[in-house]
Design an enzyme around this catalytic site. Structure first.
Site, PDB file in Angstrom:
ATOM      1  CB  ALA A 124      -0.946  -0.005   1.191  1.00 55.87           C
ATOM      2  CB  THR A 125       4.192   2.118   1.367  1.00 57.77           C
ATOM      3  OG1 THR A 125       3.832   2.025   2.749  1.00 57.77           O
ATOM      4  CG2 THR A 125       5.208   3.229   1.193  1.00 57.77           C
ATOM      5  CG  ASN A 180      -2.972   4.102  10.186  1.00 60.55           C
ATOM      6  OD1 ASN A 180      -3.545   5.134   9.820  1.00 60.55           O
ATOM      7  ND2 ASN A 180      -1.731   4.113  10.610  1.00 60.55           N
ATOM      8  CD  GLN A 206      -5.304  -0.524   8.851  1.00 65.11           C
ATOM      9  OE1 GLN A 206      -5.930  -1.519   9.238  1.00 65.11           O
ATOM     10  NE2 GLN A 206      -4.015  -0.382   9.082  1.00 65.11           N
ATOM     11  N   GLY A 211      -1.909  -6.124   0.984  1.00 65.15           N
ATOM     12  CA  GLY A 211      -2.133  -7.553   1.199  1.00 65.15           C
ATOM     13  C   GLY A 211      -2.101  -7.936   2.667  1.00 65.15           C
ATOM     14  CB  THR A 224       9.356 -10.281 -12.299  1.00 64.83           C
ATOM     15  OG1 THR A 224      10.376 -10.074 -13.273  1.00 64.83           O
ATOM     16  CG2 THR A 224       8.757 -11.657 -12.477  1.00 64.83           C
ATOM     17  CB  CYS A 233       4.987   3.312  10.179  1.00 63.80           C
ATOM     18  SG  CYS A 233       4.119   2.177   9.131  1.00 63.80           S
TER      19      CYS A 233
END
Lengths: 382, 412
Positions: free
Chosen positions: B82-83, B162, B190, B211, B250, B336
């Site tokens: 997500a970052t 969050n 979230q 994820g 990839t 974080c």
């Protein structure tokens, strides 16, 4: 159907069992490595253990390692992050390097970077430069004279970046000995899972001359150079795979012998087959070779039907089978390049795989001959 | 298989930090495993069976993710998390339209990576409006509307916070943005998989998904990018041109497969899971309130996801509380930033006093949380808070009816 002979290890090698074990163990954990509580610290410990293993792979120290989502991101970070005004990149680099722009260092007919040109290009312009030359080419396996590149670059005050994605795990790498300042790695080329890579920066802690800026997405993780919760399972697998480096290197003579067996067999059938980089230093696992008169896409289809997986070069996104840009850069004629396929071996390759390839090659070659004879006779009849 | 079976290993801390990361669901791991081993191809290898097999799996995952949010598969761009998605949405869109528009609206309680991206864009010459939030953590729609100009290219407001779990009025924001022809990006890290999200109904143009916040592994995320009306952006990672040129590199097949399966599970189980989590959260909150007074819930009580409680305990010392409950894996702020002892910027934005911000605990409940775990944690927290308060002279004074705030502390 017999088992499929996978001979495209330069696109992605098979996951090593050691890596699988580390990945599954990490997937079973709770905890974000940035959290200070017990589970968070447990995750952090895995991350730091893997960092030490990846550092050791190239003779670096753990604090030199910036984990990324893969080789492409590592290459982008190296080229966009150093903020050097001038980039000199070899003509045979991967698109993730070439796309960042820069002056092109020409290569010779084997795809080896021309050192005299590099010297001249550096001497002609005294702006701070970054030189990017790969360790080994992904398509031909040809190994570049990186130590000499570094010596020339450093003499002109330039930094050296080396995309070692294809070379790692196949030849021993000592960043310090080679004089590399920044080096890119990709997990899935050395038996780790997809989705993880690293940029290694020699002496990251002490080197202010690099002026390395954070990646495109800022930095609160990875010592301020790369933001985002780390891919813990991938990094765990990367560490475990890197930990197998000695057995990878020890396995290369076996792999090289298999590759040589393959090339000898092809040559015995068709002496005119061109093997690119044949007479220069080349990775022992790679063979980029032609079947004269049969175009690459026909070969690929026939090989796949015969249960053999090979490619025409780098796995790209276009979905089209096009001629190799690397071969074009090397000055190879389009009709020769158009008959080439890349065969790349790995730790899981055995004699059976090679025999399957050779048998399929021989069949296709015989068919091709028959077809061209028919064509010739039709033409002469006409 | 009973997915609600406790995973609590009593030798390890009890995990109550589901907003930081969720354990990977064993059903997700099971789907991923074949793509590590037998089906190991590079999904961009277009020349053999292994490549096609991997590509097919990636496309199934893309469809599963699209289905959860009411999108089409082509609108799903895989990223490393997500970052990266937030960065790509903000910087990518801003840079693409920079010749026409140069203003972005966001909010002070956004995730750090959104705020960082905005600061970065300010340095590139963009104007950014940082909307304040009300004491309940929600933005004021009138302030949003007032901030919009004809130079506004994008509004970026997170769906769910969050730290405090509050749900922003996404549908209203989306409607307003669409009327004003402004792109609407939401950080859905979230929210997706926790509450129903439909990108069409909510007029969302871009949405970041993580994820590892929805029981898939770390290292994979998604940026939803609307195709009609089309949103365009400048790529940040370039190379092989994967993901329709928006994101090179990839694709990690097993991680994509895991993300897809996690979304499919969420789509199926979200309703029942939300009810169960709400029951657990209410049990937790009621349990705390029955044992302790002077406990404050941070963030709106109604508009919040069922798996989050953010509580401040008055008259205890924050570090002492964290140490006292160290067999609970809870957070005192976003993961974080939790390594620093600064009070949470989110709580400060709500106007929570510094002392109370220091004694806040974020309790994240999730798929594997059980009643037994909730009861244990309530008991543990209540016991520790009582113990700490008994040692606190401030608590003693408060019990005697002295208004602590009225005391003028003499300097000495």
């Amino acid at each position: 159907m017999n088992r499929y002979a996978y001979l495209d290890h330069n696109a992605k090698t098979e996951l090593r069992p050691e890596a699988l074990e580390a990945v599954t163990a990490a997937l079973g954990l709770n905890g974000n490595p940035s959290s200070v509580h017990g589970p968070g610290r447990g995750a952090r410990k895995i991350l730091e253990g893997a960092r030490a293993q990846v550092a050791a792979l190239v003779g670096a120290i753990p604090s030199d390692v910036i984990f990324t989502s893969g080789g492409t991101e590592a290459n982008n970070l190296a080229l966009r992050g150093t903020g050097r005004q001038r980039h000199l990149v070899s003509a045979v680099e991967h698109p993730s390097v070439l796309n960042c722009g820069g002056d092109i260092i020409p290569v010779d007919g084997d795809g080896i970077v021309d050192l005299a040109s590099l010297e001249n290009m550096l001497a002609a312009d005294d702006r701070p430069a970054l030189v990017s030359v790969m360790l080994a080419n992904n398509e031909t396996g040809v190994i570049q004279p990186v130590a000499q590149v570094a010596e020339i670059a450093h003499r002109h005050g330039a930094l050296v970046h080396c995309d070692a994605i294809q070379g790692a795990g196949k030849i021993a790498i000592d960043m310090g000995g080679l004089g590399i300042d920044l080096l890119s790695l990709s997990g899935h080329k050395i038996g780790a899972p997809l989705g993880v890579g690293a940029l290694i920066v020699a002496g990251l802690d002490a080197r202010h001359d690099l002026g390395l800026k954070a990646s495109g997405f800022g930095g609160r993780h990875e010592r301020g150079f790369r933001a985002g919760t780390e891919n813990l399972s991938g990094i765990a697998g990367f560490g475990a795979a890197a930990g197998c480096i000695q057995s990878m290197i020890d396995d290369m003579p076996r792999i090289g012998a298999l590759r040589d067996r393959l090339e000898a067999a092809v040559r015995a059938i068709e002496p005119r087959s061109v093997i690119f980089g044949e007479h220069v230093d080349r990775l022992a696992n790679t063979s980029f070779l032609t079947m004269p008169g049969t175009d690459s896409s026909t070969q690929l289809m026939a090989f796949d039907l015969a249960g053999v997986g090979v490619s025409t070069g780098s796995a790209c996104s276009s979905g089209k089978v096009t001629n190799s840009a690397v071969l074009a850069t090397m000055g190879v004629d389009a009709d020769i390049a158009g008959a080439a396929v890349r065969v790349s071996l790995g730790w899981s390759t055995d004699k059976q795989d090679i025999d399957a390839f050779v048998a399929a090659w021989a069949d296709l070659h015989a068919q091709g001959n028959k077809m061209s004879k028919t064509l010739v006779s039709e033409k002469s009849a006409a | 298989m009973n997915t609600n079976e406790s995973r609590w290993n009593k030798d390890a801390p009890l995990y109550l930090d589901y907003q930081s990361t969720t354990p990977t669901d064993p059903r997700v791991v099971e789907k991923m495993l074949p793509y590590f081993t037998q089906k190991f191809g590079n999904p961009h290898s277009r020349t053999h069976h292994y490549g096609w097999e991997a590509e097919d799996a990636v496309e199934v995952a893309r469809a599963q993710i699209a289905s959860l949010i009411g999108a089409t598969p082509k609108e799903i761009i895989f990223t490393s998390g997500a970052t990266e998605s937030n960065n790509l949405a903000l910087k990518g869109v801003a840079r693409f339209y920079k010749d026409k528009k140069n203003h972005i609206i966001t909010c002070v309680t956004e995730h750090k990576c959104v705020l960082d991206s905005c600061r970065h864009l300010e340095m590139e010459g963009f104007d950014v409006t940082y909307l304040p939030v009300k004491t309940n953590g929600l933005i004021d729609m009138a302030e949003l509307e007032a901030a919009m100009t004809d130079k506004t290219v994008m509004v970026s407001i997170m769906a769910v916070n969050n730290e405090i779990g509050v749900i922003q009025p996404i549908s209203e924001i989306g409607k307003l943005c669409r009327e004003r022809k402004i792109f609407f990006h939401t950080d859905g890290a979230q929210a997706v998989g926790k509450i129903p999200i439909n990108v069409d109904d909510m007029n969302i143009d871009l949405m970041s998904i993580s994820g590892h916040k929805l029981y898939a592994p770390m290292g994979i995320g998604v940026l939803y990018v609307r195709r009609r009306p089309r949103v365009r952006l400048v790529a940040m990672i370039t190379g092989g041109g994967q993901e329709r040129g928006m994101r090179s590199g990839t694709l990690p097949t097993p991680l994509c497969v895991g993300m897809g399966e996690a979304c499919a599970i969420s789509e199926k189980e979200m309703g029942a899971e939300a009810e169960r989590l709400k029951m657990l959260k209410d049990r937790f909150h009621a349990g705390i309130n029955s044992r302790l007074s002077e406990v404050y819930l941070n963030g709106d009580a109604e508009h919040r996801i069922p798996g989050n409680l953010n509580l401040s305990f008055a008259y205890v010392e924050g570090e002492g509380l964290m140490m006292g409950v160290n067999d609970l894996a809870v957070s005192s702020g976003s993961a974080c930033t939790s390594a620093s002892l600064e009070p949470s910027y989110v709580l400060r934005a709500l106007g929570v006093e510094e002392e109370l911000a220091h004694t806040s605990l974020r309790i994240g409940l999730g798929r594997f949380t059980t009643e037994e775990e909730v009861d244990y944690a309530v008991e543990k927290i209540a016991f520790e808070v009582e113990r700490l308060r008994q040692m606190s002279p401030l608590w003693e004074m408060a019990q005697e009816g002295i208004d602590i705030k009225s005391i003028e502390w003499a300097e000495h």
